[in-house]
Each structure stands twice: as structure tokens, then as C-alpha cells.
Design a protein around this motif. Structure first.
Motif, short mmCIF file in Angstrom:
data_model
loop_
_atom_site.label_atom_id
_atom_site.label_comp_id
_atom_site.label_asym_id
_atom_site.label_seq_id
_atom_site.Cartn_x
_atom_site.Cartn_y
_atom_site.Cartn_z
N MET A 175 0.75 -1.33 -0.20
CA MET A 175 0.03 -0.05 -0.02
C MET A 175 1.04 1.24 0.07
O MET A 175 1.89 1.28 0.83
CB MET A 175 -0.85 -0.11 1.22
N ILE A 176 0.67 1.98 -0.70
CA ILE A 176 1.28 3.73 -0.86
C ILE A 176 0.39 4.26 0.12
O ILE A 176 -1.01 4.46 -0.28
CB ILE A 176 1.26 4.39 -2.14
N TYR A 177 0.98 4.65 1.28
CA TYR A 177 0.13 5.41 2.24
C TYR A 177 0.54 6.93 2.18
O TYR A 177 1.34 7.36 2.28
CB TYR A 177 0.32 4.92 3.46
N VAL A 178 -0.67 7.72 1.61
CA VAL A 178 -0.66 9.22 1.62
C VAL A 178 -0.97 9.57 2.93
O VAL A 178 -2.38 9.69 3.24
CB VAL A 178 -1.52 9.53 0.10
N HIS A 179 -0.29 10.26 3.88
CA HIS A 179 -0.72 10.68 5.37
C HIS A 179 -1.33 11.97 5.04
O HIS A 179 -1.08 12.67 4.16
CB HIS A 179 0.28 10.63 6.20
N GLY A 180 -2.31 12.29 6.12
CA GLY A 180 -2.83 13.47 5.92
C GLY A 180 -2.23 14.71 6.95
O GLY A 180 -1.12 14.61 6.89
N GLY A 181 -2.93 15.39 7.53
CA GLY A 181 -2.26 16.39 8.66
C GLY A 181 -2.22 17.75 7.72
O GLY A 181 -1.35 18.42 7.99
N ASP A 182 -3.27 17.96 6.74
CA ASP A 182 -3.26 19.05 5.94
C ASP A 182 -2.02 19.13 5.23
O ASP A 182 -1.77 20.46 4.76
CB ASP A 182 -3.47 20.33 6.90
N ALA A 183 -1.24 18.03 4.85
CA ALA A 183 -0.16 18.10 4.13
C ALA A 183 0.84 19.44 4.57
O ALA A 183 1.69 19.96 4.07
CB ALA A 183 -0.35 18.44 2.84
N THR A 184 0.85 19.70 5.78
CA THR A 184 1.75 20.50 6.47
C THR A 184 2.62 20.07 7.68
O THR A 184 3.52 20.85 7.82
CB THR A 184 0.91 21.78 6.87
N PHE A 185 2.09 19.17 8.41
CA PHE A 185 3.02 18.97 9.63
C PHE A 185 2.80 17.35 9.88
O PHE A 185 3.73 16.87 10.71
CB PHE A 185 2.09 19.33 10.96
N SER A 186 2.38 16.62 9.35
CA SER A 186 2.42 14.87 9.63
C SER A 186 3.50 14.37 8.82
O SER A 186 4.01 14.78 7.88
CB SER A 186 0.99 14.42 9.18
N ASP A 187 3.59 13.22 9.36
CA ASP A 187 4.77 12.12 8.66
C ASP A 187 4.23 10.91 8.94
O ASP A 187 3.25 10.67 9.84
CB ASP A 187 6.21 12.70 8.81
N ALA A 188 5.17 9.84 8.51
CA ALA A 188 4.69 8.59 8.91
C ALA A 188 4.73 8.08 10.31
O ALA A 188 4.08 7.54 10.82
CB ALA A 188 6.08 7.70 8.32
N ASP A 189 5.35 9.06 11.17
CA ASP A 189 5.42 8.78 12.77
C ASP A 189 4.22 9.24 13.25
O ASP A 189 3.65 8.54 14.34
CB ASP A 189 6.37 9.68 13.44
#
Length: 119
Positions: free
Chosen positions: A1-15
Motif C-alpha cells: 500500500m502506498i500510504y498518503v498521510h494526512g495532516g493538511d499536508a503541513t505537519f504530519s509524517d509516517a510517525d
């Protein structure tokens, strides 16, 4: 799975998205998280292109790492849903790579779907 994380594309990452990885592990799926460029430093479509490159790489080279490049899913949550949708459209428009599934975790997407079904 290619996982596209959320977080308004400003502050999130894999962690910040370990729950999704735990669920994937329960079904013995590999998860690829793209460390895409975040806003405001990168503008659309930079992050979407980075996710596309990752999907294409998995399709072409996944077998070298024990992954099945013919069974790629895209998963996302929150604001990542929009990027995952764009990724799906992009792979279709560019003729690949073929994506087998689209898995969304989003209250907004659920609300839109319910409204559309009720209409």
C-alpha cells in the motif's frame, strides 16, 4: 500500500500514522509511506507527483524487495484523501501503474458519500 498521510499536508509524517500501519500488518500488507514535500514550502502538485513516482517505483522495483508490484493499493486519511484521489486519477490518465485498491479513512469522505447516496 502506498500510504498518503494526512495532516493538511503541513505537519504530519509516517510517525503520526502508526494506526494505519498496524492495520496493514494485521493483513500482512507492506506499507510504503512517501516523505512528500509539505506545504507551504511545496505547492500543488509537487506532493502528488512525489506520491506518483513512489507508486511507479513500487510497481517497477517492488519485486526486488519482496513486494508484489502488480497489487498496489493506495491508502490515506484526512487531507491525504484528496492527494490519494489525485494519485488514482493520475495513474489512470498516465496509463499506470495499475492500482488494485483505494482505501480511505476520512470522516469528510464518508459524509460526502452519505450525502450523495441520500440525494
Amino acid at each position: 500500500m502506498i500510504y498518503v498521510h494526512g495532516g493538511d499536508a503541513t505537519f504530519s509524517d509516517a510517525d503520526t500514522h502508526w494506526q494505519a500501519f498496524r492495520m496493514a500488518a494485521e493483513v500482512r500488507a507492506a506499507v510504503v509511506v512517501v516523505d512528500y514535500s509539505l506545504s507551504p514550502n511545496a505547492r500543488i502538485p509537487v506532493a502528488i507527483e512525489e506520491n506518483y513516482v513512489a507508486a511507479a517505483w513500487v510497481a517497477q522495483h517492488g519485486g526486488e524487495h519482496g513486494l508484489d508490484g502488480t497489487r498496489i493499493a493506495v491508502g490515506s486519511d484526512s487531507s491525504g484523501v484528496d492527494m490519494a484521489n489525485e494519485l488514482m486519477l493520475m495513474t489512470d490518465a498516465r496509463g499506470g501503474p495499475d492500482l488494485a485498491a483505494h482505501v480511505l479513512w476520512s470522516s469528510r469522505a464518508t459524509a460526502v458519500l452519505r450525502a450523495a447516496l441520500a440525494a
